[in-house]
Design a protein around this motif. Structure first.
Motif, PDB file in Angstrom:
ATOM      1  N   LYS A  74     -41.510-101.900 -35.682  1.00 14.14           N
ATOM      2  CA  LYS A  74     -41.581 -99.694 -35.349  1.00 14.14           C
ATOM      3  C   LYS A  74     -40.911 -99.842 -33.764  1.00 14.14           C
ATOM      4  CE  LYS A  74     -42.389 -95.289 -34.698  1.00 14.14           C
ATOM      5  NZ  LYS A  74     -43.673 -94.022 -35.426  1.00 14.14           N
ATOM      6  N   ILE A  75     -41.745-100.474 -32.626  1.00 12.96           N
ATOM      7  CA  ILE A  75     -41.758-100.780 -31.655  1.00 12.96           C
ATOM      8  C   ILE A  75     -39.978-101.431 -30.982  1.00 12.96           C
ATOM      9  CG2 ILE A  75     -42.818-101.637 -29.604  1.00 12.96           C
ATOM     10  CD1 ILE A  75     -45.368-100.850 -30.151  1.00 12.96           C
ATOM     11  N   MET A  76     -39.995-102.555 -31.998  1.00 13.53           N
ATOM     12  CA  MET A  76     -39.017-103.766 -32.032  1.00 13.53           C
ATOM     13  C   MET A  76     -37.640-102.474 -32.073  1.00 13.53           C
ATOM     14  SD  MET A  76     -37.553-106.078 -30.303  1.00 13.53           S
ATOM     15  CE  MET A  76     -38.581-107.388 -29.959  1.00 13.53           C
ATOM     16  N   ALA A  77     -37.656-101.661 -33.223  1.00 19.48           N
ATOM     17  CA  ALA A  77     -36.207-101.178 -33.413  1.00 19.48           C
ATOM     18  C   ALA A  77     -35.984-100.651 -32.567  1.00 19.48           C
ATOM     19  CB  ALA A  77     -37.293-100.394 -35.174  1.00 19.48           C
ATOM     20  N   GLN A  78     -36.854 -99.012 -32.111  1.00 15.83           N
ATOM     21  CA  GLN A  78     -37.092 -98.333 -31.197  1.00 15.83           C
ATOM     22  C   GLN A  78     -36.066 -98.454 -29.507  1.00 15.83           C
ATOM     23  OE1 GLN A  78     -40.432 -96.670 -30.369  1.00 15.83           O
ATOM     24  NE2 GLN A  78     -40.569 -94.902 -32.416  1.00 15.83           N
ATOM     25  N   HIS A  79     -36.752 -99.891 -29.446  1.00 16.58           N
ATOM     26  CA  HIS A  79     -36.543-100.485 -27.913  1.00 16.58           C
ATOM     27  C   HIS A  79     -35.051-101.432 -28.419  1.00 16.58           C
ATOM     28  CE1 HIS A  79     -36.800-103.286 -24.510  1.00 16.58           C
ATOM     29  NE2 HIS A  79     -36.620-104.490 -25.632  1.00 16.58           N
ATOM     30  N   THR A  80     -34.865-101.749 -29.473  1.00 16.48           N
ATOM     31  CA  THR A  80     -33.575-102.591 -29.118  1.00 16.48           C
ATOM     32  C   THR A  80     -32.320-101.288 -29.396  1.00 16.48           C
ATOM     33  OG1 THR A  80     -33.305-102.261 -31.703  1.00 16.48           O
ATOM     34  CG2 THR A  80     -33.798-104.301 -30.248  1.00 16.48           C
ATOM     35  N   GLU A  81     -32.942-100.229 -29.777  1.00 19.67           N
ATOM     36  CA  GLU A  81     -31.719 -98.746 -29.646  1.00 19.67           C
ATOM     37  C   GLU A  81     -31.691 -98.427 -28.686  1.00 19.67           C
ATOM     38  OE1 GLU A  81     -29.283 -95.468 -30.794  1.00 19.67           O
ATOM     39  OE2 GLU A  81     -29.246 -97.638 -31.533  1.00 19.67           O
ATOM     40  N   ARG A  82     -32.623 -98.114 -27.950  1.00 20.15           N
ATOM     41  CA  ARG A  82     -32.431 -97.841 -26.538  1.00 20.15           C
ATOM     42  C   ARG A  82     -31.386 -98.593 -25.283  1.00 20.15           C
ATOM     43  NH1 ARG A  82     -39.244 -96.098 -27.116  1.00 20.15           N
ATOM     44  NH2 ARG A  82     -38.955 -93.836 -27.488  1.00 20.15           N
ATOM     45  N   THR A  83     -32.288-100.081 -26.151  1.00 15.19           N
ATOM     46  CA  THR A  83     -30.790-100.843 -25.030  1.00 15.19           C
ATOM     47  C   THR A  83     -29.384-100.528 -25.566  1.00 15.19           C
ATOM     48  OG1 THR A  83     -32.642-102.195 -25.004  1.00 15.19           O
ATOM     49  CG2 THR A  83     -30.350-102.976 -24.256  1.00 15.19           C
ATOM     50  N   ARG A  84     -28.632-100.347 -26.913  1.00 16.86           N
ATOM     51  CA  ARG A  84     -27.438 -99.755 -27.273  1.00 16.86           C
ATOM     52  C   ARG A  84     -26.638 -98.728 -26.719  1.00 16.86           C
ATOM     53  NH1 ARG A  84     -24.729 -96.170 -30.457  1.00 16.86           N
ATOM     54  NH2 ARG A  84     -26.549 -95.579 -30.708  1.00 16.86           N
ATOM     55  N   GLN A  85     -27.974 -98.066 -27.017  1.00 18.34           N
ATOM     56  CA  GLN A  85     -28.008 -96.629 -25.860  1.00 18.34           C
ATOM     57  C   GLN A  85     -27.864 -96.608 -24.448  1.00 18.34           C
ATOM     58  OE1 GLN A  85     -31.103 -93.755 -26.810  1.00 18.34           O
ATOM     59  NE2 GLN A  85     -30.586 -93.090 -29.332  1.00 18.34           N
ATOM     60  N   ALA A  86     -28.417 -97.634 -23.558  1.00 13.44           N
ATOM     61  CA  ALA A  86     -28.289 -97.665 -22.115  1.00 13.44           C
ATOM     62  C   ALA A  86     -27.126 -98.645 -22.005  1.00 13.44           C
ATOM     63  CB  ALA A  86     -29.246 -98.175 -21.739  1.00 13.44           C
ATOM     64  N   PHE A  87     -26.613 -99.366 -22.475  1.00  6.74           N
ATOM     65  CA  PHE A  87     -25.067 -99.436 -22.860  1.00  6.74           C
ATOM     66  C   PHE A  87     -24.259 -98.537 -22.448  1.00  6.74           C
ATOM     67  CE2 PHE A  87     -21.323-101.563 -23.842  1.00  6.74           C
ATOM     68  CZ  PHE A  87     -21.195-102.630 -23.284  1.00  6.74           C
ATOM     69  N   HIS A  88     -24.170 -97.893 -23.537  1.00  7.49           N
ATOM     70  CA  HIS A  88     -22.868 -96.747 -23.904  1.00  7.49           C
ATOM     71  C   HIS A  88     -22.936 -95.551 -22.835  1.00  7.49           C
ATOM     72  CE1 HIS A  88     -21.573 -98.283 -27.174  1.00  7.49           C
ATOM     73  NE2 HIS A  88     -22.758 -98.495 -27.974  1.00  7.49           N
ATOM     74  N   GLU A  89     -23.972 -95.691 -21.898  1.00 13.30           N
ATOM     75  CA  GLU A  89     -24.248 -94.385 -21.156  1.00 13.30           C
ATOM     76  C   GLU A  89     -24.644 -95.620 -19.626  1.00 13.30           C
ATOM     77  OE1 GLU A  89     -28.192 -93.529 -21.577  1.00 13.30           O
ATOM     78  OE2 GLU A  89     -27.459 -91.695 -23.464  1.00 13.30           O
ATOM     79  N   ARG A  90     -23.776 -96.485 -19.819  1.00 15.96           N
ATOM     80  CA  ARG A  90     -24.283 -97.142 -18.605  1.00 15.96           C
ATOM     81  C   ARG A  90     -22.954 -95.992 -16.862  1.00 15.96           C
ATOM     82  NH1 ARG A  90     -20.849 -99.167 -21.744  1.00 15.96           N
ATOM     83  NH2 ARG A  90     -19.103-100.368 -20.844  1.00 15.96           N
ATOM     84  N   PRO A  91     -23.212 -96.112 -16.363  1.00 17.19           N
ATOM     85  CA  PRO A  91     -21.784 -95.522 -14.871  1.00 17.19           C
ATOM     86  C   PRO A  91     -20.674 -95.620 -14.969  1.00 17.19           C
ATOM     87  CG  PRO A  91     -23.780 -96.539 -13.747  1.00 17.19           C
ATOM     88  CD  PRO A  91     -23.558 -97.061 -15.236  1.00 17.19           C
ATOM     89  N   GLU A  92     -20.347 -97.207 -15.766  1.00 19.81           N
ATOM     90  CA  GLU A  92     -19.334 -97.311 -15.710  1.00 19.81           C
ATOM     91  C   GLU A  92     -18.156 -97.358 -17.146  1.00 19.81           C
ATOM     92  OE1 GLU A  92     -20.959-102.489 -16.242  1.00 19.81           O
ATOM     93  OE2 GLU A  92     -21.231 -99.238 -15.159  1.00 19.81           O
ATOM     94  N   ALA A  93     -19.377 -97.197 -18.187  1.00 18.74           N
ATOM     95  CA  ALA A  93     -18.146 -96.380 -19.078  1.00 18.74           C
ATOM     96  C   ALA A  93     -18.348 -94.685 -18.959  1.00 18.74           C
ATOM     97  CB  ALA A  93     -19.287 -96.471 -20.377  1.00 18.74           C
ATOM     98  N   THR A  94     -19.118 -94.375 -18.141  1.00 22.38           N
ATOM     99  CA  THR A  94     -18.495 -93.120 -18.110  1.00 22.38           C
ATOM    100  C   THR A  94     -17.291 -93.056 -17.214  1.00 22.38           C
ATOM    101  OG1 THR A  94     -20.935 -92.423 -18.495  1.00 22.38           O
ATOM    102  CG2 THR A  94     -20.108 -90.785 -16.762  1.00 22.38           C
TER     103      THR A  94
END
Length: 245
Positions: free
Chosen positions: A223-243
């Motif tokens: 469960k922790i790894m699933a949440q961890h990898t999902e948050r990494t995916r979200q962070a990539f989409h929210e990175r400054p250059e993507a914005t």
């Protein structure tokens, strides 16, 4: 092949690269030659792309790269063709080679596959880890925390990769390890621009994951790894250059 390199030219206000940090202004970084030269050059260029010394969208000039690596243009040309076939480089007719610019869809596909593999990896590791394995996990965790405290972006990426790789190693599953290795380089490429903004939360999540593995709680580790990898995916989409895009 991983090597330390000097930064390439920076972009000026107009979008062009300035002379500061140019290849010609730095000491040559000669590649070692125990392996076939085309493989060494390929590894060197791949690492420059992964650590974003060569940035997405950057024009790749064969002569400049050959001079920088201390080789002829032929192995550089061969390496660029291989990098193009693997999706790292775009070869455009009459324009030349450019570092590929990953799309959100590409990131979702790769990080989604990574999440499935690493979630399974965490579950297996919790079932097999010994006290010595857990002690090694805490050593790797401490290396990441040290990089965080030093604001060392490259150190964060390396420590993150080392920790995830060791968790995979603990599974004893050779097929799983092989599959994760196939996506490892590209995961590092996506992780590099978010290593610093994601670092505090990421290493807190790593600590929780190690605690679950130490307790042999496979369900919690999964469960922790699933949440961890999902948050990494979200962070990539929210990175400054993507914005900005």
């Amino acid at each position: 092949m991983s090597q330390t390199v000097s930064p390439l030219p920076e972009r000026g206000p107009s979008g062009r690269r300035t002379a500061k940090g140019s290849l010609s202004g730095n000491s040559p970084q000669r590649v070692e030659r125990p392996a076939p030269l085309r493989q060494v050059v390929y590894d060197a260029l791949a690492e420059l792309i992964i650590n974003r010394t060569l940035e997405p969208g950057q024009h790749l000039v064969e002569a400049d790269l050959a001079e920088y690596l201390g080789v002829s243009r032929q192995p550089v040309r061969e390496a660029l063709q291989r990098l193009q076939s693997e999706g790292w480089v775009d070869l455009r007719p009459a324009q030349g080679a450019f570092v590929h610019m990953p799309t959100d869809e590409e990131a979702d596909q790769l990080l989604g596959v990574r999440a499935v593999l690493e979630t399974h990896s965490a579950r297996l590791a919790a079932s097999t880890a010994t006290e010595e394995h857990v002690a090694r996990l805490w050593e790797l965790q401490n290396a990441g925390v040290a990089a965080l405290e030093a604001d060392d972006g490259e150190g964060l990426v390396t420590a993150n990769a080392d920790l995830h790789s060791y968790i995979t190693e603990l599974t004893g599953n050779a097929v799983l390890a092989e599959l994760i290795a196939l996506v490892d380089r590209r995961v590092r490429w996506y992780y590099t621009p978010i290593a610093r903004p994601r670092a505090h939360d990421s290493w807190h999540e790593h600590a929780k994951l190690i605690e679950a593995i130490a307790a042999k709680d496979a369900a919690a580790a999964e469960k922790i790894m699933a949440q961890h990898t999902e948050r990494t995916r979200q962070a990539f989409h929210e990175r400054p250059e993507a914005t900005q895009e």
